[in-house]
Design an enzyme around this catalytic site. Structure first.
Site, PDB file in Angstrom:
ATOM      1  N   ASP A 192      -9.087  -0.580   5.964  1.00  0.00           N
ATOM      2  CA  ASP A 192      -8.293  -1.205   7.030  1.00  0.00           C
ATOM      3  C   ASP A 192      -6.824  -1.365   6.625  1.00  0.00           C
ATOM      4  O   ASP A 192      -5.948  -1.432   7.479  1.00  0.00           O
ATOM      5  CB  ASP A 192      -8.867  -2.582   7.348  1.00  0.00           C
ATOM      6  CG  ASP A 192     -10.384  -2.566   7.488  1.00  0.00           C
ATOM      7  OD1 ASP A 192     -10.871  -2.820   8.588  1.00  0.00           O
ATOM      8  OD2 ASP A 192     -11.076  -2.268   6.486  1.00  0.00           O
ATOM      9  N   HIS A 251     -11.912  -5.846   8.073  1.00  0.00           N
ATOM     10  CA  HIS A 251     -12.617  -5.506   6.834  1.00  0.00           C
ATOM     11  C   HIS A 251     -13.879  -4.721   7.166  1.00  0.00           C
ATOM     12  O   HIS A 251     -14.863  -4.792   6.446  1.00  0.00           O
ATOM     13  CB  HIS A 251     -12.991  -6.760   6.036  1.00  0.00           C
ATOM     14  CG  HIS A 251     -11.827  -7.601   5.608  1.00  0.00           C
ATOM     15  ND1 HIS A 251     -11.169  -8.440   6.466  1.00  0.00           N
ATOM     16  CD2 HIS A 251     -11.202  -7.717   4.409  1.00  0.00           C
ATOM     17  CE1 HIS A 251     -10.191  -9.061   5.821  1.00  0.00           C
ATOM     18  NE2 HIS A 251     -10.180  -8.633   4.565  1.00  0.00           N
ATOM     19  N   GLN A 285      -7.690  -1.548  -1.180  1.00  0.00           N
ATOM     20  CA  GLN A 285      -8.756  -2.548  -1.293  1.00  0.00           C
ATOM     21  C   GLN A 285      -9.771  -2.484  -0.150  1.00  0.00           C
ATOM     22  O   GLN A 285     -10.971  -2.650  -0.369  1.00  0.00           O
ATOM     23  CB  GLN A 285      -8.115  -3.927  -1.365  1.00  0.00           C
ATOM     24  CG  GLN A 285      -9.000  -4.969  -1.954  1.00  0.00           C
ATOM     25  CD  GLN A 285      -8.193  -6.134  -2.479  1.00  0.00           C
ATOM     26  OE1 GLN A 285      -7.681  -6.935  -1.691  1.00  0.00           O
ATOM     27  NE2 GLN A 285      -8.049  -6.246  -3.777  1.00  0.00           N
ATOM     28  N   GLU A 291       0.804  -1.233   0.000  1.00  0.00           N
ATOM     29  CA  GLU A 291       0.000   0.000   0.000  1.00  0.00           C
ATOM     30  C   GLU A 291       0.832   1.276   0.000  1.00  0.00           C
ATOM     31  O   GLU A 291       0.464   2.265  -0.646  1.00  0.00           O
ATOM     32  CB  GLU A 291      -0.975   0.003   1.181  1.00  0.00           C
ATOM     33  CG  GLU A 291      -2.143  -0.968   1.028  1.00  0.00           C
ATOM     34  CD  GLU A 291      -1.805  -2.416   1.364  1.00  0.00           C
ATOM     35  OE1 GLU A 291      -0.677  -2.676   1.834  1.00  0.00           O
ATOM     36  OE2 GLU A 291      -2.669  -3.291   1.166  1.00  0.00           O
ATOM     37  N   ILE A 311      -5.098   0.703   4.672  1.00  0.00           N
ATOM     38  CA  ILE A 311      -4.493   1.971   4.270  1.00  0.00           C
ATOM     39  C   ILE A 311      -3.344   2.345   5.216  1.00  0.00           C
ATOM     40  O   ILE A 311      -2.513   3.201   4.887  1.00  0.00           O
ATOM     41  CB  ILE A 311      -5.562   3.095   4.242  1.00  0.00           C
ATOM     42  CG1 ILE A 311      -5.167   4.209   3.263  1.00  0.00           C
ATOM     43  CG2 ILE A 311      -5.821   3.667   5.633  1.00  0.00           C
ATOM     44  CD1 ILE A 311      -6.282   5.218   2.999  1.00  0.00           C
TER      45      ILE A 311
END
Lengths: 327, 335
Positions: free
Chosen positions: A85, A129, A82, A60, A87
């Site tokens: 969480d 998530h 995606q 990321e 990031i």
């Protein structure tokens, strides 16, 4: 006007802007061949090719850092993380770099990137998530944080975000993706960043919310209407910068303010909105400002009863609205 | 180096004299900032002393005006080669409003100039490496032949962003030169406590690119290595990782005391391999410069440094209330 769901509106905005402006490209994990794990970028690879729809390595900080470098060299990247969480490895790039590039160069450089990320719970996503991390970023001047709550706004705000000369975090509530449908014009339109939308006019209490919770507030407000309580409902839409004037006017209108969000309470968006109202329009208030938020626990558990306990819903919100109305 | 090495590399006498001029200029500017700091005139500095050979050798292989630089804080000679002026560097040291890097907002050593193709950096080490990859990606999307050089110390070679950037560039065969200036210390931590395997260059193989270690105090060897890397990049053959072995001849910064972690004997030995002395000696040996030429150059450089200091010291500071400016775009028009 076509009826689209929330995620189709996002795809629509990406495709429209990629057709309109050659500088725009998307990058992230699984955004290409797979079209995104939620399918937000479905069809883009076929239309625009692998140069503009980049499947990236799973890293990321690298995704965001690469996007920043491309932006510094004239492109308009839209990076997908995606799940919000994940990031966190990119936070150094977002806070130390993207947010400060204009400031630290006294305007010589700016950083026009968009980072899209699904957030929020109620989807059995468990701790990693389901998170709402918007408050981590709303404390950082230099960033903009946008959280659309309708398909129409998702498209219009995403077009504004891509055209914005500063870094925008575009957080999409993942449960909204296929839950919400609405009219979405096929053509080009924008919804301004930094402006609230009044979703319901009312006179007894004012409720501020955003994202999925906004819809639960809407349903709760309908329940209350049948009981003779009139709710003025404001969709914040942009969390940074806040639309101060509209928030203050809405609070003053009823003299009773409630902020509702899924993110946990302490140091959250509600704290800032409440502080703003009490600082500026204290004498217009007829009741203490109230907040209804997620609990102050590290994240949302997987177990269904625990998840249900964590999440706000129509009933919890309606009860809180009644409490404020009765004050 | 062989006597005629510079000609074998296709360099002219004028070019190597100019490389030496940049090294002397960087060194004298750097030395002056230490004096200014100890005199209480500037709060902070980070030094490039010892790195000038690696930086000038690498920069000489790039096309200034076309190629881009994502520098790190020791790149004084590198940014001089990219066109930053001594006065501009001093404006940065004095945190003056006219500092082109940041308008006095950043510490010295945080270079950035759109005009010169130098991308802005922060103090969080290694972040600029991913920016270089993104800038190269952008150039390739537009079909440009730009090469992007990014510099970092071996300490930053341990940051996740180095690995993420190198991998991304390797996957996409991007025109990036990863230029590691290995001075053997991350402030006080020596190489053997920093780098598993002992070599940054060896890491290139894992990311699908050549990794080359070169004597960073040999200006022409660095030039040759980076020139080959630039050629590969421009031909679409992808990135190269270059590890230039050098030594920081002074403490990490004005706030560091290097006697707490390395012996004076070690530093004195390194000074005998000072790239500036080596290149000066080489140029005399091959007859490109005489001792008198070099003395004259030094005097001329000192005058340039004096003028830069005077001009920067006299320049106005930013207006205090300008602290509130440049958070967001003032208008939407610039985009």
């Amino acid at each position: 006007m076509a009826v689209k769901n929330y995620i189709e509106a996002i795809t629509d905005a990406l495709a429209l802007e990629m057709r309109r402006d050659e500088r725009v490209f998307v990058m992230g994990e699984d955004v290409g061949v797979r079209g995104g794990v939620f399918r937000a970028t479905a069809g883009l690879l076929d239309e625009f090719g692998p140069q503009r729809v980049l499947d990236t390595p799973l890293a990321e900080a690298g995704i965001v850092g690469t996007a920043i470098g491309a932006a510094l060299n004239g492109m308009l990247p839209v990076a997908e993380i995606q799940f919000v969480d994940f990031i966190l490895p990119a936070v150094n790039q977002i806070i130390s770099e993207a947010a400060k590039i204009r400031y630290r160069t006294a305007g010589d450089f700016h950083c026009p990137i968009v980072i899209r990320a699904p957030y929020g719970g109620g989807v059995h996503g468990a701790l990693y998530h389901s998170q709402c991390l918007e408050a981590l970023f709303t404390h950082v001047p230099g960033l903009k944080v946008v959280t659309p709550a309708s398909p129409y706004d998702a498209k219009g705000l995403l077009l504004s975000a891509i055209r914005d000369p500063d870094p925008v975090l575009f957080f999409e509530h993942k449960r909204c993706y296929r839950l919400l449908k609405g009219d979405v014009p096929a053509d080009d339109y924008t919804v301004p960043i930094g402006k609230v939308a009044v979703r319901r006019e009312g006179s007894d209490i004012t409720v501020f919310s955003y994202g999925l919770m906004l819809h639960f507030c809407q349903e709760a407000a309908e329940d209350l209407a049948s009981e003779g309580i009139s709710v003025h409902l404001v969709d914040l839409r942009t969390l940074l910068p806040l639309d101060r004037e509209s928030i203050l006017a809405a609070a003053s209108r009823t003299g009773k303010a409630l902020i509702v969000h899924e993110d946990n309470k302490t140091h959250g968006i509600g704290a800032e909105v409440a502080a703003l109202i009490s600082e500026e329009v204290f004498f217009d208030l007829d009741a203490p400002i109230m907040r209804l938020c997620g609990p102050d626990v590290p994240a949302m558990p997987y177990s269904s009863p625990m998840e249900k306990y964590y999440m706000l819903d129509q009933k919890k919100i309606a009860d809180k609205m009644r409490e404020l109305a009765a004050f | 180096m062989t006597p005629e090495k510079y000609r074998e590399l296709g360099l002219t006498g004028e070019q190597v004299r100019d490389m030496y001029r940049l090294m002397v200029l960087a060194r004298e500017l750097d030395k002056r900032t230490w004096l200014l700091n100890r005199a209480g005139k500037i709060p902070f500095l980070v030094s490039c002393q010892g790195h000038e050979g690696a930086q000038v050798g690498a920069a000489a292989a790039l096309e200034v005006g076309t190629d881009l630089l994502c520098p790190y804080y020791r790149d004084i000679a590198m940014v001089l080669a990219f066109g930053m002026t001594p006065t501009e560097l001093m404006l940065s040291n004095f945190a003056r409003a006219a500092d082109p890097n940041s308008g006095g907002r950043q510490m010295p050593g945080h270079f950035g100039s759109r005009r010169l193709g130098i991308l802005t950096g922060s103090s969080a080490v290694g972040t600029q490496i991913t920016h270089a990859v993104g800038a190269a990606l952008a150039a390739r999307m537009r079909g440009e032949t730009t090469v992007v050089m990014t510099c970092f110390g071996e300490g930053s070679g341990n940051q996740g962003e180095f690995h993420e950037a190198a991998n991304f560039a390797g996957v996409h065969k991007l025109p990036v030169i990863f230029f590691c200036q290995n001075n053997r210390y991350a402030i006080s931590v020596p190489l053997e406590k920093q780098v598993g395997g002992g070599s940054i260059a060896a890491r290139g193989q894992g990311y699908g690119m050549p990794g080359v270690r070169v004597d960073g105090n040999d200006v022409l060897a660095v030039y040759e290595t980076v020139r080959d890397a630039v050629l590969r990049a421009r031909q679409g053959e992808g990135p190269t990782l270059v590890e230039a072995m050098t030594y920081r001849l002074v403490p990490h910064s004005s706030d560091d005391d290097d006697s707490t972690y390395r012996s004076r004997e070690e530093v004195e030995a390194a000074k005998r391999d000072d790239p500036l002395l080596r290149f000066g000696r080489y140029l005399r040996n091959v007859g490109v410069m005489t001792e008198a030429d070099q003395e004259a150059l030094l005097q001329k450089t000192l005058a340039i440094v004096d003028a830069a200091v005077s001009e920067a010291e006299a320049a106005p500071s930013p207006a205090p209330e300008s602290t509130l400016e440049h958070v967001y775009a003032a208008t939407r028009e610039e985009h």
